[in-house]
Design a protein around this motif. Structure first.
Motif, short mmCIF file in Angstrom:
data_model
loop_
_atom_site.label_atom_id
_atom_site.label_comp_id
_atom_site.label_asym_id
_atom_site.label_seq_id
_atom_site.Cartn_x
_atom_site.Cartn_y
_atom_site.Cartn_z
N ALA A 4 -6.40 -7.16 7.29
CA ALA A 4 -5.10 -6.71 6.80
C ALA A 4 -5.21 -6.21 5.37
CB ALA A 4 -4.09 -7.84 6.87
N VAL A 5 -4.28 -5.32 5.00
CA VAL A 5 -4.04 -4.94 3.62
C VAL A 5 -2.61 -5.35 3.29
CG1 VAL A 5 -3.63 -2.97 2.09
CG2 VAL A 5 -5.73 -3.07 3.44
N LEU A 6 -2.40 -5.98 2.14
CA LEU A 6 -1.07 -6.43 1.71
C LEU A 6 -0.56 -5.54 0.59
CD1 LEU A 6 -1.69 -10.29 1.33
CD2 LEU A 6 -0.96 -9.04 3.38
N ALA A 7 0.73 -5.23 0.63
CA ALA A 7 1.36 -4.47 -0.45
C ALA A 7 2.70 -5.11 -0.79
CB ALA A 7 1.55 -3.01 -0.05
N ASP A 8 2.79 -5.69 -1.97
CA ASP A 8 4.03 -6.30 -2.45
C ASP A 8 3.97 -6.33 -3.98
OD1 ASP A 8 6.03 -8.44 -3.23
OD2 ASP A 8 6.26 -8.51 -1.06
N ASP A 9 5.08 -6.01 -4.63
CA ASP A 9 5.06 -5.96 -6.09
C ASP A 9 5.00 -7.36 -6.72
OD1 ASP A 9 8.15 -6.55 -7.23
OD2 ASP A 9 8.01 -5.91 -5.15
N ARG A 46 -9.49 0.78 6.11
CA ARG A 46 -9.08 1.00 7.50
C ARG A 46 -8.80 -0.35 8.20
NH1 ARG A 46 -10.11 6.32 9.16
NH2 ARG A 46 -10.09 7.56 7.23
N PRO A 47 -7.82 -1.09 7.72
CA PRO A 47 -7.54 -2.41 8.30
C PRO A 47 -6.90 -2.27 9.68
CG PRO A 47 -5.81 -1.81 6.78
CD PRO A 47 -6.85 -0.72 6.67
N ASP A 48 -6.77 -3.41 10.36
CA ASP A 48 -6.04 -3.42 11.63
C ASP A 48 -4.54 -3.32 11.39
OD1 ASP A 48 -8.37 -3.92 13.31
OD2 ASP A 48 -8.39 -5.91 12.38
N VAL A 49 -4.08 -3.84 10.25
CA VAL A 49 -2.64 -3.86 9.97
C VAL A 49 -2.40 -3.80 8.46
CG1 VAL A 49 -2.60 -6.40 10.01
CG2 VAL A 49 -0.49 -5.13 10.39
N ALA A 50 -1.36 -3.08 8.08
CA ALA A 50 -0.88 -3.06 6.70
C ALA A 50 0.44 -3.82 6.66
CB ALA A 50 -0.69 -1.63 6.21
N ILE A 51 0.53 -4.81 5.79
CA ILE A 51 1.74 -5.62 5.64
C ILE A 51 2.42 -5.16 4.35
CG2 ILE A 51 2.66 -7.96 5.45
CD1 ILE A 51 0.07 -8.93 6.82
N VAL A 52 3.62 -4.61 4.49
CA VAL A 52 4.20 -3.82 3.41
C VAL A 52 5.62 -4.28 3.08
CG1 VAL A 52 4.71 -1.48 2.63
CG2 VAL A 52 2.85 -1.85 4.27
N ASP A 53 5.87 -4.53 1.79
CA ASP A 53 7.24 -4.77 1.33
C ASP A 53 7.97 -3.45 1.26
OD1 ASP A 53 9.51 -5.90 0.26
OD2 ASP A 53 8.70 -6.05 -1.77
N ILE A 54 9.21 -3.42 1.70
CA ILE A 54 9.96 -2.15 1.70
C ILE A 54 10.24 -1.68 0.28
CG2 ILE A 54 12.26 -1.18 2.15
CD1 ILE A 54 12.25 -2.41 4.84
#
Length: 215
Positions: A4-9, A46-54
């Motif tokens: 996974a890749v995480l994106a959150d401020d 190229r992760p399986d999933v990106a977990i993203v804050d809106i």
């Protein structure tokens, strides 16, 4: 192994989420704080999933979902799981209407079961769907065309709502106190009513959910 890749401020939230995921066997290839870094991390790992804050910098409006849509366009094999404290109707539909599986939309404040959450992450990574039931209910209340209302029976609409929430046929059967074979028959009927053909390159379960929500 799911990556996974995480994106959150929020650095603290991001760090806690990374620790939680890795304790449950999900490798976090990168964790970033804005949309631009997200796109770069997905391109690199190229992760399986990106977990993203809106809501992310600089305006804290919908940068996250716009970046998620860009991920879907440029890396269709990467699942996208949106996390939000808010229900954004227009942005939810923009993501849900993307072709193929690997789509999720969960509300942060309603994540109370870690095992269920990590299961949702894996489901999205495996090209499935994971949509908070509250999101489904709000979207199903949207005004829709009369023919959209008439396509499915009330029972079929109940089943589609649970399909959108990531429930299996066995899970739906338990929820609605039905035999699993009865649920399977309803699912086949839904596919027929929505004119969804069984083809190797399509995921009819996902398309059924998207077709119904988009009407």
């Amino acid at each position: 192994m799911t990556t996974a890749v995480l994106a959150d401020d929020s650095l603290l939230l991001r760090g806690g989420l990374k620790l939680l995921l890795e304790r449950h066997g999900i490798t976090v290839a990168a964790d970033v704080g804005d949309a631009e870094q997200l796109l770069a991390a997905v391109a690199e790992h190229r992760p399986d999933v990106a977990i993203v804050d809106i809501r992310m910098p600089p305006t804290f409006s919908v940068e996250g979902v716009r970046a998620a849509l860009s991920v879907r366009r440029n890396h269709p094999g990467v699942g996208v799981l949106l996390l939000s404290q808010h229900l954004e109707h227009r942005e939810a539909l923009a993501l849900l209407q993307q072709p193929g599986g690997g789509i999720g939309y969960l509300l942060k404040d309603r994540i109370t079961d870690i095992a269920a959450f990590t299961g949702h992450v894996r489901e999205v990574a495996a090209a499935g769907t994971a949509i908070d039931p509250i999101v489904v209910q709000r979207l199903l209340r949207r005004p829709r065309a009369a023919d959209g209302l008439g396509v499915l029976s009330p029972r079929e609409r109940e089943i589609v709502a649970r399909m959108a929430a990531g429930r299996s046929n066995a899970g739906i059967a338990a929820d609605l106190h039905l035999a699993e074979r009865t649920v399977e028959a309803h699912v086949r009927s839904i596919f027929t009513r929505l004119h969804l053909v069984d083809e190797p390159q399509t995921h009819r379960r996902v398309l059924a959910v998207l077709s119904y929500l988009a009407t």
